[in-house]
Design an enzyme around this catalytic site. Structure first.
Site, PDB file in Angstrom:
ATOM      1  N   GLU A   1      47.034  13.383  92.863  1.00 17.46           N
ATOM      2  CA  GLU A   1      46.874  12.964  91.471  1.00 17.46           C
ATOM      3  C   GLU A   1      45.479  13.311  90.966  1.00 17.46           C
ATOM      4  O   GLU A   1      44.550  13.580  91.747  1.00 17.46           O
ATOM      5  CB  GLU A   1      47.144  11.451  91.364  1.00 17.46           C
ATOM      6  CG  GLU A   1      47.055  10.859  89.968  1.00 17.46           C
ATOM      7  CD  GLU A   1      48.002  11.511  88.964  1.00 17.46           C
ATOM      8  OE1 GLU A   1      47.705  12.660  88.561  1.00 17.46           O
ATOM      9  OE2 GLU A   1      48.988  10.866  88.566  1.00 17.46           O
TER      10      GLU A   1
ATOM     11  N   HIS B   1      56.288   9.135  93.291  1.00 20.02           N
ATOM     12  CA  HIS B   1      56.254   8.074  94.299  1.00 20.02           C
ATOM     13  C   HIS B   1      56.752   6.750  93.728  1.00 20.02           C
ATOM     14  O   HIS B   1      56.789   6.534  92.514  1.00 20.02           O
ATOM     15  CB  HIS B   1      54.822   7.901  94.822  1.00 20.02           C
ATOM     16  CG  HIS B   1      53.848   7.499  93.748  1.00 20.02           C
ATOM     17  ND1 HIS B   1      53.724   6.201  93.282  1.00 20.02           N
ATOM     18  CD2 HIS B   1      52.960   8.235  93.033  1.00 20.02           C
ATOM     19  CE1 HIS B   1      52.815   6.157  92.335  1.00 20.02           C
ATOM     20  NE2 HIS B   1      52.323   7.375  92.160  1.00 20.02           N
TER      21      HIS B   1
END
Length: 421
Positions: free
Chosen positions: A301, A225
């Site tokens: 994550e 990202h």
């Protein structure tokens, strides 16, 4: 009213550039014996994959309508385009302006109640895929697809011949006669003495690292990202923290990545971590490519527990012993009930296996985070857990891993940031 004639339409489209030189293929099959009733293919000039796939669907449905103009039909459409299947089934919204008129045209060809849609892996859509590639090959030479030169139906030739020796299946009358006429025309169009040609996609590859007979791999393009406010300060930012949005820099990075993928033209599916920074990055790319974003929870994550939002120096100062243990063993979790690297690896591995099954032979963009990307790379290389600390992954960087049918992965790219320069 006679019972509806049951048929299968398989359709595909491709673009060598996305957008680039594009073509489609479609085939109408009798589901009772898989006999080919009609084929269609066309080079359509410069277009995207999605436009070509919709054009293939339209051609297949029109072929059904032309075959059986006065007979009720029940058509099962089989395609390896998740986008087209989900949009035509009404489960996904059609956002891209190029897709809406094509979907509307497809919906008008036959009554909605007579058509159902089914997603299939690319390996099960070879006939239509070959037709599309034949059309694109013809377009490369400034020509159009020639049904007399097609070899896309080689695998079903024997079945079709047997079918021709038997009475037509389905209701008697005009429908059966019309189908028989089309099959006879198709057979006449192919030279009787022509020897079957090997499909180039199935021919053994030559060269270092080639993988004969394994087919196209599932290729995962791994996009980290873009930046958030926490990224430049190198703060722990996992799945247990504040779920920050992209910063202005991060949005710019996502836009540049989107342009790069549009120019490259290889991405066919987009999958994202559920966290906001990944969804925003994925949506920027999806908007540029006209694709939908699928969420995969396994790509989130690591949960960094009590370390969320802290810098490495702050963690060392406040939780020094825990940090030392964490760095020494993949089985140790961060302070406060976070995830160990071993737990993350198990989660990511399960997600990887699911996605390989879903995207066999396809190229999928996975928008995710540092730890999942490093874990996929580590597992592909068979590297030890400590290798996680020996890789650098920049914001909005691209890495690529391909997974072949024999279970062997191949690392193609790591931490590419050329699109950001």
């Amino acid at each position: 009213m006679p019972a509806p004639r049951r048929l299968v339409v398989e359709a595909d489209g491709g673009s060598r550039g996305n957008p680039g030189p594009a073509g489609y293929g479609a085939v109408v099959l009798d589901p009772l014996d898989t006999a080919t009733l009609a084929e269609a293919a066309e080079y359509i000039g410069v277009a995207t994959n999605n436009v070509a796939e919709y054009r293939g669907l339209i051609a297949g449905l029109k072929a059904v309508r032309d075959l059986f103009p006065d007979t009720p039909v029940q058509v099962r459409v089989r395609m390896d385009s998740k986008l087209v299947v989900e949009q035509m089934s009404g489960r996904w919204k059609i956002k891209h302006p190029d897709m809406k008129p094509l979907a509307e045209e497809a919906a008008r060809i036959l009554p909605a109640s007579s058509v159902t849609y089914e997603w299939i892996p690319r390996a099960e859509n070879k006939h239509a895929d070959r037709l599309a590639n034949e059309a694109m090959d013809a377009g490369r030479w400034g020509e159009q697809w020639d049904p007399g030169a097609s070899t896309a139906d080689v695998e079903t030739t024997r079945t079709r011949v047997l079918h021709e020796q038997q009475p037509p299946s389905g209701p008697p009358g005009d429908a059966a006669a019309g189908a028989a006429k089309v099959r006879a025309a198709l057979a006449a169009a192919r030279p009787a003495t022509a020897a079957p040609q090997a499909d180039s996609a199935d021919a053994p590859q030559v060269g270092w690292g080639s993988a004969p007979d394994l087919g196209a791999p599932a290729t995962f393009v791994l996009l980290r990202h873009g930046e958030t406010a926490l990224t430049p300060e190198k703060r722990f930012s996992g799945s247990g923290g504040s779920d920050p949005e992209l910063s202005a820099t991060g949005r710019q990075q996502a836009a540049r990545a989107a342009e790069a993928f549009a120019a490259r033209g290889t991405v066919q599916e987009i999958v994202s971590s559920p966290l906001r920074r990944c969804r925003e990055t994925a949506e920027a790319v999806a908007g540029r490519l006209g694709l939908e974003v699928r969420i995969e929870d396994g790509l989130r994550e690591t949960d960094f527990g009590a370390w969320e939002g802290l810098t490495f120096a702050e963690v060392r100062e406040r939780h020094g012993a825990d940090l030392t243990a964490w760095l020494a063993s993949p089985d140790v979790a961060p302070t406060g009930g976070g995830e160990s690297f071993a737990e993350v690896a198990e989660r990511v591995s399960a997600a990887r296996d699911r996605l390989i099954a879903l995207h066999a032979g396809r190229t999928a963009l996975l928008v995710t985070h540092v730890t999942p990307i490093k874990t996929l790379v580590r597992l592909a290389l068979g590297a030890p857990p400590e290798s996680l600390f020996r890789m650098e992954l920049s914001p909005a960087s691209v890495s690529t891993v391909a997974y072949y049918a024999d279970g062997n992965p191949s690392l193609r790219l790591l931490n590419d940031t050329s699109h950001l320069r």
